[in-house]
Write a protein that holds these residues in place. Structure first.
Motif, PDB file in Angstrom:
ATOM      1  N   ASP A 168       0.831  -1.220   0.000  1.00  0.00           N
ATOM      2  CA  ASP A 168       0.000   0.000   0.000  1.00  0.00           C
ATOM      3  C   ASP A 168       0.857   1.259   0.000  1.00  0.00           C
ATOM      4  N   PHE A 169       1.969   1.235  -0.713  1.00  0.00           N
ATOM      5  CA  PHE A 169       2.904   2.357  -0.629  1.00  0.00           C
ATOM      6  C   PHE A 169       2.275   3.625  -1.201  1.00  0.00           C
ATOM      7  N   GLY A 170       2.466   4.721  -0.475  1.00  0.00           N
ATOM      8  CA  GLY A 170       1.954   6.020  -0.895  1.00  0.00           C
ATOM      9  C   GLY A 170       0.724   6.478  -0.137  1.00  0.00           C
ATOM     10  N   THR A 171       0.123   5.582   0.670  1.00  0.00           N
ATOM     11  CA  THR A 171      -1.129   5.938   1.347  1.00  0.00           C
ATOM     12  C   THR A 171      -0.909   6.496   2.743  1.00  0.00           C
ATOM     13  N   GLY A 172       0.241   6.247   3.337  1.00  0.00           N
ATOM     14  CA  GLY A 172       0.502   6.710   4.690  1.00  0.00           C
ATOM     15  C   GLY A 172       1.345   7.965   4.703  1.00  0.00           C
ATOM     16  N   SER A 173       2.028   8.169   5.826  1.00  0.00           N
ATOM     17  CA  SER A 173       2.840   9.368   5.989  1.00  0.00           C
ATOM     18  C   SER A 173       4.310   9.120   5.680  1.00  0.00           C
ATOM     19  N   ALA A 174       4.619   7.937   5.185  1.00  0.00           N
ATOM     20  CA  ALA A 174       6.013   7.615   4.891  1.00  0.00           C
ATOM     21  C   ALA A 174       6.521   8.444   3.727  1.00  0.00           C
ATOM     22  N   GLY A 209       6.801   8.768 -10.093  1.00  0.00           N
ATOM     23  CA  GLY A 209       7.876   9.097  -9.162  1.00  0.00           C
ATOM     24  C   GLY A 209       8.319   7.898  -8.344  1.00  0.00           C
ATOM     25  N   VAL A 210       7.347   7.161  -7.796  1.00  0.00           N
ATOM     26  CA  VAL A 210       7.689   5.993  -6.979  1.00  0.00           C
ATOM     27  C   VAL A 210       8.362   4.925  -7.832  1.00  0.00           C
ATOM     28  N   THR A 211       7.795   4.674  -9.024  1.00  0.00           N
ATOM     29  CA  THR A 211       8.340   3.630  -9.889  1.00  0.00           C
ATOM     30  C   THR A 211       9.756   3.961 -10.338  1.00  0.00           C
ATOM     31  N   THR A 212       9.975   5.188 -10.782  1.00  0.00           N
ATOM     32  CA  THR A 212      11.302   5.584 -11.258  1.00  0.00           C
ATOM     33  C   THR A 212      12.328   5.507 -10.135  1.00  0.00           C
ATOM     34  N   THR A 213      11.964   6.013  -8.955  1.00  0.00           N
ATOM     35  CA  THR A 213      12.892   5.980  -7.813  1.00  0.00           C
ATOM     36  C   THR A 213      13.205   4.549  -7.409  1.00  0.00           C
TER      37      THR A 213
END
Length: 392
Positions: A168-174, A209-213
């Motif tokens: 669930d990456f991207g849904t929290g405050s991380a 952004g997440v995928t590229t990183t």
């Protein structure tokens, strides 16, 4: 309290079960860093808990989510999941299906002092399943409860040979610093961003952004909740290699998995993977921003034919400023001069869509309008690509 009691009874009466949803590779059947997968593009399966209710039938976790991380049940259910998933994975490996097995770990169980002992015991009980073929999934919010402890525990899991996935990456405050500080090998991009990737440039930007990183860090990226061919097409342009969602399969009982694996072949989806008008290897997001308008125009043509709905950011009076291409062009204007013909064609494309939509549902020229839309978009894309080549 009702959920907790219901879940405890289900556990005691052995009415908890695991369903399995595939994770597939959309390239040549291989997962990054793992060579060619022998199961026709199937990387593995995620175990998803279900409850068999006497009156309500099979219940998804949403019906009893509060109980899964309750102090009284978290470890007990966690141990059930570990044993069930590893038992099933071991059996599939013996049967000639070398599938990666993923299992969700609740925050409370992850941080329990006995978690690593539970994990070691589960692995020891299933010696025919290599730890390298097992992956634990933790939500990005779990480590925030006790970051040092979570970091230490996940490193210990890596030392056992286990893979770690941030779910669930991207849904929290991380922040993206999680990718640097936590010992994870997989990032699972949450379905809430994937769902509107074709309609919302902001969701597209987050996924890009997440995928590229993650790719630059050598991490596997799995897009969750892939339900349409359009999402698959756009994700491919972002070099997102692995996907999971209803487009491929809903979660299924264990006894259905071997037959599904034998019948599945990712090459059957190869016709859905587009070739962009121009490739720009130095800027993968540019390529994707150019693919998105093509997919959206095709979706509009189908909508005119009564085979779907018009995408967002198409029919509004200024939507050409807010769609994927409009957002990308606005970004370019801060650095380069945009030929006026590109802006004009882009405006004309949206205007044609607005005019056509106003004629529905009794328009007799749907096919003609559809051809005009495709032709106009091809002219626009050719101009944009020529401008990019001239600029380079």
């Amino acid at each position: 309290m009702e959920q907790i009691t219901m879940t405890q009874e289900a556990h005691e009466e052995q009415r908890l079960a695991m369903y399995y949803q595939p994770v597939v590779s959309i390239y040549d059947g291989s997962a990054p860093g793992q060579g060619v997968a022998p199961c026709h593009g199937v990387i593995g399966f995620e175990g998803l808990i279900r409850m068999v209710h006497p009156q309500r039938g099979i219940l998804a976790p949403a019906a009893f989510a509060n109980a899964l991380d309750h102090p009284r049940l978290a470890r007990r259910i966690g141990c059930f999941v570990l044993d069930a998933v590893l038992t099933q994975g071991e059996q599939w490996h013996r049967d000639g299906f070398p599938l990666r097995m993923s299992m969700n770990i609740s925050a409370r169980h992850l941080l329990d002092p006995e978690f690593l002992n539970d994990m070691r015991a589960a692995l020891a009980a299933h010696p025919d399943l290599a730890p390298e073929m097992c992956e634990i999934e933790v939500t990005e919010t779990a480590p925030m409860l006790d970051f040092p402890k979570a970091q230490e525990t996940l490193r210990a899991c890596n030392n056992l040979g286990l893979r770690v996935a941030l779910d669930d990456f991207g849904t929290g405050s991380a922040s993206l610093s999680y990718l640097q500080k936590l010992p994870a090998q997989t990032i699972k991009v949450d379905r809430s961003f994937v769902r509107d990737i074709l309609n919302d440039p902001r969701d597209f930007a987050i996924v890009a952004g997440v995928t590229t990183t993650a790719n630059m860090l050598g991490l596997e990226v799995v897009a969750e909740g892939v339900e349409t061919v359009g999402q698959l097409q756009l994700l491919k342009t972002l070099d997102c290699r692995a996907m999971q969602g209803y487009l491929f399969s809903k979660p299924m009982p264990a006894d259905e998995v071997p037959g599904w694996v034998e019948s599945f072949n990712i090459l059957n989806y190869s016709n859905y993977l587009p070739t962009a008008h121009c490739k720009i290897s130095a800027d993968i997001t540019t390529n994707s921003f150019l693919v998105a308008p093509q997919l959206r125009v095709l979706q509009c043509v189908k909508a005119l034919q009564g085979k779907g709905t018009v995408p967002d950011r198409v029919l509004g009076p200024n939507d050409e400023c807010h769609c994927h291409l409009g957002t990308w062009l606005e970004r370019q204007k801060t650095k380069f001069f945009i030929p006026s013909k590109i802006d004009r064609l882009h405006h004309d494309l949206h205007q044609l869509l607005r005019d056509a939509h106003s004629l529905l549902p009794n328009c007799k020229d749907v096919d003609s309008i559809g051809r005009r839309l495709i032709s106009l978009n091809e002219q626009l894309m050719a101009l944009v690509c020529q401008w990019i080549r001239d600029r380079g």
